[in-house]
Design an enzyme around this catalytic site. Sequence first.
Site, PDB file in Angstrom:
ATOM      1  N   LYS A  60      45.563  40.310  39.030  1.00  0.00           N
ATOM      2  CA  LYS A  60      45.327  38.891  39.328  1.00  0.00           C
ATOM      3  C   LYS A  60      44.473  38.776  40.588  1.00  0.00           C
ATOM      4  O   LYS A  60      44.665  39.542  41.537  1.00  0.00           O
ATOM      5  CB  LYS A  60      46.685  38.188  39.518  1.00  0.00           C
ATOM      6  N   SER A  71      50.039  29.872  36.872  1.00  0.00           N
ATOM      7  CA  SER A  71      48.714  30.169  37.342  1.00  0.00           C
ATOM      8  C   SER A  71      48.217  31.558  36.941  1.00  0.00           C
ATOM      9  O   SER A  71      47.028  31.811  36.985  1.00  0.00           O
ATOM     10  CB  SER A  71      48.668  30.063  38.861  1.00  0.00           C
ATOM     11  N   SER A 104      54.684  30.767  37.750  1.00  0.00           N
ATOM     12  CA  SER A 104      53.342  31.233  37.388  1.00  0.00           C
ATOM     13  C   SER A 104      53.280  32.577  36.677  1.00  0.00           C
ATOM     14  O   SER A 104      52.207  32.964  36.214  1.00  0.00           O
ATOM     15  CB  SER A 104      52.461  31.300  38.633  1.00  0.00           C
TER      16      SER A 104
END
EC number: 6.3.5.7
Lengths: 492, 95
Positions: free
Chosen positions: A77, A155, A179
């Site tokens: 990420k 997210s 998330s």
Amino acid sequence: MSLNKLTIAGARDALRKGEVTSVEITEACIAAIDGADALNAYAHKTPELALEQAKAADARIRAGDAPAMCGIPLGVKDVFCVKGVPSQAASNILAGFRPEYESTVTQNLWNAGAVMLGKLGMDEFAMGSTTESSCYGAVVNPWKVDDALRSPGGSSGGSAAAVAADLCLAATGTDTGGSIRQPAGFTGTVGIKPTYGRVSRWGVIAYASSLDQAGPMTKSVRDAAIMLEAMASVDPKDSTSAEIPVPDYEAMLTGDIRGKKIGIPREYRVDGMSDELAKFWDEGARMLKDAGAEIVDISLPHTKYALPAYYVIAPAEASSNLARYDGVRYGHRAHLSAGDGIVEMYEKTRAEGFGPEVQRRIMIGTYVLSAGYYDAYYNRARKVRTLIKRDFEQAFAAGVDAILAPTSPTSALALGQLADASPVEMYLNDVFTVTLNLAGLPGVAVPVGLDSKGLPMGLQLIGRPWGEGELLNEALVLERAAGFTHKPAQWW
Amino acid sequence: MSIDIDTARKVAHLARIRVAEEDLPKLADQLSGILTFMEQLNEVDVTGIEPMTSVTPMRLKRREDVVTDGGYAEQILKNAPDAREGFFAVPKVVE
């Protein structure tokens, strides 16, 4: 089977037997990534670095020194700082930033021999539930059941999409209010948010420091156990890292949950919950019961207040954390007009660099921390947080081992579906996930079936502090009983 | 609690984010909506409840107050938009 479709456990076993090399698996992933630009999962690809690491991993495996993650290609990420690789939390304010240092999580993974395929898209500064709020553009969910392109959730949407579409064997994610778990639920993948303090936050670009926690996003519960063990550590660089040794999580996957008490929190049966979601939830409870667990009705009375408390505390911390982006030390600086002073530089830089949702959260946080409102909003929210944590403590004290709940109110939404929604309507997506961030507890999302549209549905199990091993074992039972083997049909 | 345009302007300035005058009404409206949502917290009886400072019952780690790191100014400055002679450079500050 294409090698990019392997699980971590499958690849590890094949690598150790010498049936396959890390270079071969890595090449398969790179080819899959290059063929999946339509998904926009990867924001920055690092194929040269990946092949270099894969070669080193192969040498290590041949030498007989192979930890479980050795030679496993991963997506990272964009919120994790990786030395020399763009790391900007999907924000224009960090355009051009290449860290001179490495996050503890990624360092742990590289030390274990893992391979880095690239940086994955996300909501800017991890603030969002759709991965549409990103300087790289929206990530697309590989699950497509009609004409609509869907969001992978957020997210950690890039991570979820990449794992679901086999563009890596697994990925790192972070979870501040859901998330990891919500996008895992939207893509038929597994994701665990560990207990606060289990995984180091050092080098993870901060959103809300008292809530942020990194975790793995994987294709199976076993993989989550293997990767969490590699990510977690006791880290002197993070003052909230717990001084508790990391156990062998995989060894705790016995598949035996007889006698465990699983709580079903009645407050999670919110008004307007779809019959379909309620059915999946009931089914999940039945599966755990069939495996020998005892299902009990429990009450977490302050659940309703978790969302408003979260949306005070998280923006307050964000406004403080994001004050560092001022155009001085790194990232973007606005072009200044003649006569502009330092205040103009700050204001223009931050207006240009931050997207609308990040700006909103910074300003809400600024407001609730400002003189005259601090007690009314921020302190009150922190008191409510104490009560939310107490709800869970009382449930565990009454003998509950884990709690079963939905991960989100719906399956994956179409891209743009929330475009006209108010901020508060968007925040309602997080209703089932924020509670355990506020309480610091571990939670794991497991796919349990497809809804009537043909989209994955997930359930989450919430565990006791530091009980990730037991929690993953319960998740394994749910995974086996649900038998979710669906994959998105390749259209990209 | 509703936020008027003047308050929105003030918050934007405190947050050091430039917001154009014509965008302030929408911002005030959105911030008001969020604050109204937060007002549910007033329903909770928090009498005698301590505000949470740490989610896990732990004391922050302490160590000797000595220098343990540093000596690499070049790396620190490497990502700066404007660095000169070993310093971060900014527009002239006149108070």
